[in-house]
Design a protein around this motif. Structure first.
Motif, mmCIF file in Angstrom:
data_model
loop_
_atom_site.group_PDB
_atom_site.id
_atom_site.type_symbol
_atom_site.label_atom_id
_atom_site.label_comp_id
_atom_site.label_asym_id
_atom_site.label_seq_id
_atom_site.Cartn_x
_atom_site.Cartn_y
_atom_site.Cartn_z
ATOM 1 N N THR A 33 -8.839 8.010 3.196
ATOM 2 C CA THR A 33 -9.745 7.646 2.251
ATOM 3 C C THR A 33 -9.111 6.301 1.621
ATOM 4 N N ILE A 34 -8.185 5.781 2.038
ATOM 5 C CA ILE A 34 -7.965 4.603 1.008
ATOM 6 C C ILE A 34 -8.398 3.209 1.917
ATOM 7 N N SER A 35 -8.445 2.235 1.078
ATOM 8 C CA SER A 35 -9.088 0.965 1.700
ATOM 9 C C SER A 35 -8.086 0.237 2.477
ATOM 10 N N TYR A 36 -8.513 -0.449 3.394
ATOM 11 C CA TYR A 36 -7.735 -1.143 4.233
ATOM 12 C C TYR A 36 -6.780 -2.106 3.448
ATOM 13 N N SER A 37 -7.260 -2.892 2.775
ATOM 14 C CA SER A 37 -6.322 -3.768 2.305
ATOM 15 C C SER A 37 -5.200 -3.075 1.527
ATOM 16 N N TYR A 38 -5.603 -1.732 0.753
ATOM 17 C CA TYR A 38 -4.584 -1.228 0.132
ATOM 18 C C TYR A 38 -3.463 -0.821 1.135
ATOM 19 N N TRP A 39 -4.027 -0.289 2.328
ATOM 20 C CA TRP A 39 -3.092 0.380 3.280
ATOM 21 C C TRP A 39 -2.416 -0.679 3.705
ATOM 22 N N LYS A 40 -2.750 -1.871 3.929
ATOM 23 C CA LYS A 40 -1.892 -3.129 4.204
ATOM 24 C C LYS A 40 -0.797 -3.462 3.345
ATOM 25 N N LEU A 41 -1.116 -3.678 2.015
ATOM 26 C CA LEU A 41 -0.443 -3.848 1.045
ATOM 27 C C LEU A 41 0.497 -2.831 0.811
ATOM 28 N N PHE A 42 0.292 -1.558 0.954
ATOM 29 C CA PHE A 42 1.032 -0.492 0.866
ATOM 30 C C PHE A 42 2.363 -0.586 1.880
ATOM 31 N N GLY A 43 2.012 -1.072 3.117
ATOM 32 C CA GLY A 43 3.067 -1.189 4.206
ATOM 33 C C GLY A 43 3.948 -2.314 3.597
ATOM 34 N N ILE A 44 3.546 -3.354 3.050
ATOM 35 C CA ILE A 44 4.330 -4.498 2.485
ATOM 36 C C ILE A 44 5.227 -4.169 1.548
ATOM 37 N N LYS A 45 4.595 -3.409 0.475
ATOM 38 C CA LYS A 45 5.416 -3.127 -0.655
ATOM 39 C C LYS A 45 6.394 -2.092 -0.219
ATOM 40 N N ALA A 46 6.134 -1.115 0.770
ATOM 41 C CA ALA A 46 7.119 -0.293 1.028
ATOM 42 C C ALA A 46 8.270 -1.104 1.748
ATOM 43 N N HIS A 47 8.157 -2.013 2.494
ATOM 44 C CA HIS A 47 9.028 -3.005 3.113
ATOM 45 C C HIS A 47 9.913 -3.659 2.114
ATOM 46 N N TYR A 48 9.026 -4.086 1.070
ATOM 47 C CA TYR A 48 9.694 -4.625 -0.150
ATOM 48 C C TYR A 48 10.688 -3.757 -0.871
ATOM 49 N N VAL A 49 10.298 -2.592 -1.071
ATOM 50 C CA VAL A 49 10.991 -1.604 -1.884
ATOM 51 C C VAL A 49 12.170 -1.394 -1.122
ATOM 52 N N MET A 50 12.058 -1.305 0.187
ATOM 53 C CA MET A 50 13.244 -0.764 1.180
ATOM 54 C C MET A 50 14.201 -1.959 0.931
ATOM 55 N N ARG A 51 13.700 -3.007 0.779
ATOM 56 C CA ARG A 51 14.687 -4.239 0.840
ATOM 57 C C ARG A 51 15.383 -4.304 -0.428
ATOM 58 N N LEU A 52 14.783 -3.978 -1.484
ATOM 59 C CA LEU A 52 15.281 -3.605 -2.937
ATOM 60 C C LEU A 52 16.366 -2.678 -2.941
ATOM 61 N N ILE A 53 16.129 -1.720 -2.203
ATOM 62 C CA ILE A 53 16.939 -0.597 -1.908
ATOM 63 C C ILE A 53 18.570 -1.113 -1.344
ATOM 64 N N GLU A 54 18.210 -1.900 -0.251
ATOM 65 C CA GLU A 54 19.240 -2.848 0.527
ATOM 66 C C GLU A 54 19.927 -3.393 -0.492
ATOM 67 N N ILE A 55 19.264 -3.940 -1.538
ATOM 68 C CA ILE A 55 20.145 -4.908 -2.299
ATOM 69 C C ILE A 55 21.097 -4.121 -3.071
ATOM 70 N N ARG A 56 20.325 -3.113 -3.792
ATOM 71 C CA ARG A 56 21.234 -1.994 -4.535
ATOM 72 C C ARG A 56 22.267 -1.512 -3.930
ATOM 73 N N ILE A 57 22.160 -0.999 -2.743
ATOM 74 C CA ILE A 57 23.290 -0.327 -2.031
ATOM 75 C C ILE A 57 24.158 -1.007 -1.068
ATOM 76 N N GLY A 58 23.639 -1.990 -0.475
ATOM 77 C CA GLY A 58 24.029 -2.729 0.532
ATOM 78 C C GLY A 58 23.544 -2.482 1.733
ATOM 79 N N GLN A 59 23.586 -3.593 2.695
ATOM 80 C CA GLN A 59 22.818 -3.324 3.977
ATOM 81 C C GLN A 59 23.534 -2.164 4.869
ATOM 82 N N GLU A 60 24.939 -2.381 4.885
ATOM 83 C CA GLU A 60 25.653 -1.496 5.384
ATOM 84 C C GLU A 60 25.480 0.015 5.216
ATOM 85 N N LEU A 61 25.442 0.346 3.784
ATOM 86 C CA LEU A 61 25.435 1.668 3.588
ATOM 87 C C LEU A 61 24.067 2.219 3.908
#
Lengths: 1168, 290
Positions: A436-464
């Motif tokens: 039911t979600i709009s396509y642009s939302y779906w795209k941005l959802f993926g981008i944000k998910a990646h960005y947040v994953m990167r933020l987690i990397e910054i918080r705990i470090g890539q190795e961990l």
């Protein structure tokens, strides 16, 4: 670890009363002429409850012939798909509010995660003992699909000869879980099982599917062959796919487990395009310290692909347009990105699949994250940071216009507790289901998910973080090897809570606040900053303001890093942000005096000489940056004087800082800016994207200084210096693109030149002549790369020079001004030449068409759509079609041309390529012919009807398309009823809950209510008009032979309900139902799932909760009517057609009213 | 020169022959004859005599001589079926018509060669008996055209202009001769566009366009550049603050190609045939029943 596995088990408690252990899919007939598939599936189910009577499965657009259980008992079944028509019972409602409401209910009513499904199989009484004994049930279903409208796509080019000769092929496609569109299954990521797949195809064809190809056998007549695939790794149904065609097969020379498939004739470029892939495999093996989870991997490149890439278990289906020869530069970057991303989705997405839709941000985020760390190695850190910055900007832009993107709306701390009452009120579509979600939302959802994953990397470090991934993978691997303990397969699924627990157990850090800020909550942080240097105290007084009242903005509380580059070096300071206005005083380390001339150390340790004359003599501050490392989802406006931006651009080594400086400098037109920009453009050590951006900004700044500065001659001088030939700089050197940065710059510089204007706000003649010369002297004979993108860029540059025509009295050949004539001559020559000598992906044609449209739009050419219409036809290359459509959409908007609009909508409904249908709508959404509350001759009754019908019932097999139409409808009319429609019969609505009468919102002139996307909805949202006579539902009765299995009967209303119950009881009592007649007898089923389940699901959804007011008023109508003893046609009560969405907090009293109806209904569909 | 003298001589012979024919005709009692008749008889006679001579030459060669003698002629004539004995009698016959003696031709001397220019005199060391130098024009080279300019600018300009005019002419020709579209409805002569026709497999042309103007072998020098860039960015990458000179890390098609090439050699054929898609399709067992 312990905790974790327990968690995983807990989350794997299935919402379904059975567990799937194995499934066989066997397609015996695959007919290209009829575009049909025939076959059967066999599901091995383990009942979890001893009173299991009905099995709900997913199946869409399939014609089901026969269902048997354990090959012995024929089972009766009901097939009903409420998503075929979303709002069926109502003919007059035309607002998105109502639609998205119904859409959610409809999609939810077949959602396997809510134990629902389109296909309800009743276990015959004789077989019930198996259930009681908790033994394995084998449900076999014979089915066929003919002329699929979604899920499967047949590409059949016209021509002579057999289908294989013509290059006909077919493949599966769809958004998220779309497997139900081609075989009956439990279409959710949370139900993994092992698979046996068999496909019988013509012997000239190859069937590529998931798992390992164990055998290929000819049929007895030797005309066909059967491909046998085994997938022993438990995999969810949405990850199953199939591609059939006369593929050319290329076994990867480095990794023979990897096989690539392409259409006939493309093998040479296939070999080149996929040559790098083994590097990615090796990289991930090293990085994740885990081997590739499957035994093989297949890449299939198909024409008319649904998306650029779709990843399934052990295979991915990619667009054939990603293939490129070794002469092509630009495509290489995006192709590799796609292929790598498809590969990482093998790990996270296919092998480890999300436990529920709310957890899919993890698989998306992790796969994109893994993809990006490889690309960082492949393309460099600058490119990586540039992309992160671009992503961040896109997220900020989207969230500020549309509202926050919530990755996971569930509060992760108390996973199992009651849902909170959070409602994303700003969106016009439900976000609880991928369909039911709009396509642009779906795209941005993926981008944000990646960005947040990167933020987690910054918080705990890539190795961990990689350690966490490794742990997830190894858990899944050990689970997948357990063949008989189905419950341990839960480790193949990833859930938010499990992931976060792993994170904290591996890193020892508590990410609760982080998750709350960025995962369970949408929105971004926004800072407006400025500073003042206090000379006496040698202190920088910094002020940061937040404005959380604005849409999409959240208040950020926490640490924020500020970096100040001073004369003595770069210093990082951490500010604690708590209030909306944060003031910080930062003492400077260096004294302001610049008496001693020495080198200035930069952040990366480099020391440089600077010309410090421009700066403020008192201050040691060179520049200030906020959140340098992009550790937040934030949008920063920082005010600095122009010289600071210039220093930042010249000397800061971070590409993001440079880009930010360029963006800021566009607002500071001065000679200082010009010289900083031109230095950057000429500096070959600078990252090429910074240089190209600087060129663009140069044009902007020069245009602001046009009275005193001639920008074009400066740019031309720079160009000649870099690219002019040695003996005569006015002639460009022959093309040599072996230096890629220089190649990318040479493409951009001419475009920037084209943007330059003189005081008459036209492009200077010298500039145009220079560009024409560039085209003339373009010589590629000694180049090792194709120059198609460069030639396209030159045409784009010519397009940029076009300015509105002076007189637009009549446009004919005689009235053309000489400049236009020159441009037109080039464009026509290039366009014609492309017919004889096409360029890669027709890039030049695309640019030429754009140029023609620009000429038309500026009044140089008569506006004419026929040219674009001919280029938009099916049969042209996709990029050409896209640009032609774009022009047509523009014509519709500029001229309000109803005919072309209709033509486009026809195409959006009927184009043979699903991607194109989606594209047309996306283009219309981007550039709508009119917007909310604008009056336009195009805004008619018929249009509303057309769009409504389209999204309501004509796009049910492609949910991306349906959501596109919803988006478009929203763009045109907003969320409420279109103003162009006549008023509904009844303008008055009684709201019994509030005991008052409200004017229907359309009747009331006050439109302030719904239109604003961010406004909280009040109770005066357009409401139901119960008196509206309901359309007689067209019940498609199937003949005994069982022709159409799809009944258009989503939800029951009371009058239909009684006979249904009767039939059920009858069939249970007296006669065993035969498969053919079940439909005709049963009609539509009750809302699958029963009311008790329904209520839960409704209240759990944020959007629905919002509507409580309306819903409850709807609920009260039946009561009111019956109380008044209204005679006449039985009123279909909404409480039935829309499962009661009443708030759980509401007293039970209300439900009592309807209890007599529910009772009967619940009985047959009792599930829990 | 010789050809003209030959033809002149041939004409003279022919004239004598026709006179002889005419005399023979008169002897045979004809009063008059048409031109063509005489002409035909002349032709016959000529070929007869030619054949006679050729045959006589053959006889003489047969006996090892180069010059035919009267006996050879006699042999030739008799071989051709004529009786030679009547010839002497005919010679004595008084009534035969006497053919007047033909005027003899005067030989013409070779014309003087046209002298152009001054012949070079022999150098002192060249003996006088050696032939003179030929006319100077036979060995001195004089340019008859203007020397082309090979200045870079001009070459580029000319090449570009030429290519453009070829392209323009070609596209214009095709646009005029096939279906076309126009940018100015109703006024279709100017700026004609070649009509676009949908293709059945548009991706084929689009993805594999003719590489008509791309140099064949990819460059090698890019490789080293690549490596230096790689190390640069690796050094700067980890800190998060990079060296700007790492620029774009190029996707160099060669690097991967080389490695694949190597590995291709390494991996043996057996590997590929292990791939299930490369395996032979099995014949069905006849009794196989699902």
């Amino acid at each position: 670890m312990n905790r974790n596995s327990k968690k995983a088990e807990k989350s794997s408690v299935s919402p379904r009363p059975f567990k799937l252990s194995h499934q066989i899919v066997c397609l015996t007939g695959l007919n290209f002429a009829k575009r049909s598939i025939v076959g059967f599936v066999e599901l091995h189910l383990l009942p979890l409850k001893s009173d299991l009577k009905r099995i709900r499965l997913n199946s869409k657009q399939c014609r089901v012939y026969r269902v048997t259980i354990n090959d012995i008992w024929e089972a009766s079944f009901i097939y009903s798909d409420p998503t075929l028509a979303i709002c069926q019972n109502d003919t007059k409602q035309r607002n998105l509010h109502f639609f998205s409401d119904s859409h959610q209910v409809a999609v939810g009513s077949v959602d396997p995660d809510q134990a629902n499904g389109e296909l309800v199989v009743r276990i015959p009484d004789d077989a019930l003992f198996i259930v009681r004994d908790q033994r394995m049930l084998r449900v076999s279903i014979e089915f066929s699909v003919e002329r699929p409208q979604g899920g499967l796509h047949f590409v059949i080019p016209d021509g002579e000869g057999s289908f294989a000769k013509r290059g006909a092929h077919m493949f599966t496609c769809g958004v998220e879980n779309a497997s139900r569109l081609w075989f009956p299954c439990v279409d959710t990521y949370s139900e993994p099982c092992t698979w046996k797949l068999e496909f019988t195809v013509d012997k000239s064809m190859t069937a590529v599917s998931c798992g390992e190809l164990v055998d290929t056998v000819y049929t007895p007549d030797l005309k066909k062959k059967t491909f046998h695939y085994m997938l022993t790794v438990p995999t969810a149904a949405p990850n199953i796919s199939l591609a059939v065609g006369p593929f050319e097969i290329f076994v990867d020379p480095t990794m023979p487990e990897v096989t690539h498939f392409c259409l006939p004739g493309l093998k040479s470029i296939l070999m080149h395009s996929t040559a790098f892939l083994h590097e990615a495999f090796e990289f991930y093996e090293d990085t994740l310290a885990a081997t590739y989870p499957y035994s093989c991997y297949k890449q299939v490149f198909v024409d008319e692909a649904y998306e650029e890439y779709l990843s399934y278990a052990t295979m991915s289906i990619l667009s054939t347009n990603l293939l490129h020869s070794k002469h092509i530069i630009d495509q290489t970057f995006s192709s590799r990105r796609c292929m790598v991303n498809a590969l990482t989705e093998q790990y996270f997405g296919s092998y480890i699949s999300p436990n529920s839709w709310y957890d899919s941000w993890l698989t998306k985020g992790i796969s994109k994250y893994l993809c990006n760390i490889f690309l960082k190695k492949l393309f460099g850190t600058n490119e990586y940071r540039y992309h992160i910055h671009k992503d961040l900007k896109r997220i900020c832009e989207y969230e500020q216009t549309m509202g926050g993107i919530i990755l996971n709306p569930e509060p992760f701390l108390d996973h199992s507790s009651l849902q909170t009452e959070k409602k994303p009120s700003h969106l016009y579509f439900p976000t609880d289901n991928p369909h039911t979600i709009s396509y642009s939302y779906w795209k941005l959802f993926g981008i944000k998910a990646h960005y947040v994953m990167r933020l987690i990397e910054i918080r705990i470090g890539q190795e961990l973080l990689l350690k966490v991934f490794n742990k997830l993978l190894s858990l899944a691997t050990s689970a997948s090897q357990q063949k008989f303990m189905l419950h341990s397969w839960g480790n193949m699924l990833i859930s938010t809570s499990g992931f976060l627990k792993s994170l904290s157990s591996v890193s020892g850090k508590d990410l609760a606040t982080f998750v709350e800020q960025w995962v369970t909550q949408g929105g971004i942080a926004q800072f407006h900053g400025n500073f003042h240097f206090n000379r006496k105290r040698n202190v920088v007084e910094l002020e940061l303001r937040q404005d959380p009242s604005r849409p999409g903005i959240n208040k950020y509380v926490g640490p924020l890093k500020v970096t100040i580059q001073e004369l003595d070096g770069s210093f990082e300071h951490t500010l604690q942000v708590e209030e909306n206005i944060t003031k910080g005083e930062i003492t400077c380390h260096s004294k302001s005096r610049r008496h001693k001339k020495k080198k200035i150390p930069l952040m990366n340790g480099e020391e440089v000489d600077m010309d410090l004359n421009a700066m403020d003599a008192d201050s040691p501050v060179l520049w200030i940056r906020v959140d340098t490392a992009m550790t937040l989802v934030r949008h920063v406006f920082f005010e600095q004087p122009d010289f600071q931006w210039q220093y930042q651009l010249r000397y800061e080594r971070d590409v993001v800082a440079q880009i930010e400086a360029i963006d800021a400098l566009a607002e500071f037109p001065s000679m200082g800016t010009i010289s900083a920009l031109s230095d950057i453009i000429s500096d070959h050590k600078t990252f090429y994207r910074v240089r190209t951006k600087a060129a663009n900004c140069f044009a902007k700044v020069a245009n602001k200084l046009m009275t005193t500065f001639s920008g074009h001659s400066a740019l031309i001088t720079i160009f000649k210096k870099i690219y002019g030939s040695y003996s005569c700089p006015e002639i460009v050197r022959r093309n040599n693109f072996s230096n890629f940065p220089s190649y990318f710059l040479i493409k951009e510089l001419p475009k920037a030149m084209g943007l330059i204007r003189n005081t008459h706000s036209i492009c200077p003649r010298e500039c145009l002549n220079f560009l024409l010369d560039l085209i003339k002297y373009c010589d590629n004979t000694k180049n090792h790369y194709s120059d198609n993108y460069y030639r396209a860029a030159l045409i784009d540059a010519l397009t940029n020079t076009i300015t509105p025509a002076v007189s637009t009295v009549n446009t004919s050949v005689d009235n053309l001004i000489p400049e236009t004539k020159l441009i037109l001559e080039e464009v026509v020559r290039c366009l014609n030449l492309e017919k004889i000598l096409p360029s890669y992906q027709y890039t030049v044609t695309v640019s030429c068409l754009k140029a023609i449209r620009t000429l038309q739009k500026n009044g140089h050419l008569p506006s004419d759509s026929t040219l674009f219409q001919s280029y938009a036809q099916y049969g042209h290359f996709i990029t050409i079609r896209e640009v032609a459509m774009e022009s047509l959409v523009d014509i519709v908007k500029v001229e309000n041309n109803g005919d072309i609009f209709g033509w486009l909508l026809d195409l959006a409904e009927q184009d043979p390529v699903p991607y194109m249908r989606h594209k047309i709508l996306s283009l219309l959404i981007e550039n709508p012919p009119f917007k909310q509350r604008e009056s336009s001759p195009l805004s008619t009754d018929a249009l509303v009807e057309r769009l409504w019908t389209y999204m309501n019932c004509n796009s049910s097999h492609d949910c991306r398309l349906r959501c596109d139409v919803v988006d478009f409808f929203y763009k045109l009319y907003g969320i409420s009823r279109p103003t162009c429609l006549p008023m509904p019969e009844l303008g008055m609505v009684l709201n019994l809950k509030e005991k008052k009468t409200v004017l229907h919102s359309q009747v009331s002139p006050d439109n302030s209510v719904v239109e604003e996307p961010f406004q909280q909805e009040s109770s005066s949202v357009p409401e139901e008009v119960p008196e509206v006579p309901h359309e007689e539902r067209k019940r498609k009765l199937s003949s005994p032979l069982g022709t159409p299995v799809e009944t258009k009967m989503p939800r029951m209303s009371s009058d239909q309900e009684e006979p249904f119950v009767d039939v059920i009881t009858k069939s249970e009592d007296e006669r065993p139902p035969t498969p053919g007649e079940n439909l005709s007898d049963y009609g539509a089923p009750p809302t699958p799932g029963g009311d008790s389940i329904k209520e839960e699901s409704i209240s759990s959804s944020p959007v629905m909760g919002l509507l409580d007011d309306i819903e409850s008023s709807r609920d009260s109508f039946p009561g009111r009517l019956s109380g008044m003893g209204s005679a006449g046609p039985p009123d279909p009560t909404f409480s039935e057609s829309k499962p009661s969405p009443s708030d759980p907090n509401l007293p039970k009293k209300k439900k009592k009213n309807k209890k007599h109806k529910h009772k009967q209904k619940r009985e047959p569909s009792e599930m829990s | 020169m010789t050809s003209t003298s030959n033809s002149k001589r041939a004409a003279a012979h022919r004239r004598v022959l026709s006179v002889a024919v005419a005399a023979l005709c008169r002897e045979a009692g004809f009063d008059s004859s048409t031109e063509s008749c005489i002409e035909t008889l002349t032709e016959i006679l000529q070929s007869y005599i030619s054949e006679c001579g050729r045959s006589a030459k053959s006889f003489s060669e047969l006996t090892g001589r180069t010059t035919p003698m009267i006996t050879d002629v006699a042999m030739a004539v008799s071989q051709m079926g004529s009786d030679i004995s009547g010839l002497r009698e005919y010679q004595r016959k008084l009534s035969r018509v006497k053919i007047p003696k033909q005027e003899s031709m005067y030989p013409t001397g070779t014309p003087a060669t046209l002298e152009t220019g001054q012949r070079r005199k022999h150098s002192s060391y060249v003996p006088d008996y050696l032939p003179l130098f030929p006319d100077p024009h036979t060995y001195i080279k004089t340019a008859t055209f203007k020397k082309p300019e090979n200045n870079y600018k001009v070459i580029r300009t000319n090449a570009a202009t030429q290519q453009r005019s070829v392209e323009r002419a070609l596209t214009h020709f095709i646009a005029k001769t096939t279906d076309s579209q126009t940018l100015f409805p109703g006024d279709s002569n100017l700026f004609p566009l070649i009509a676009c026709t949908p293709a059945t497999k548009p991706y084929l042309d689009a993805l594999m366009p003719p590489d008509h103007d791309i140099a064949k072998d990819p460059p090698d020098e890019g490789q080293d550049e690549q490596d230096t860039q790689q190390t640069n960015s690796d050094a700067g990458g980890s800190s998060g603050m990079q060296q700007n000179d790492s620029d774009v890390k190029a996707v160099d098609p060669n690097s991967t190609e080389d490695t694949t090439e190597k590995s291709k050699r390494k991996s043996d054929v057996a590997d590929i045939s292990n791939n299930p898609f490369m395996m032979k399709v099995r014949k069905p067992k006849l009794k196989k029943k699902r």
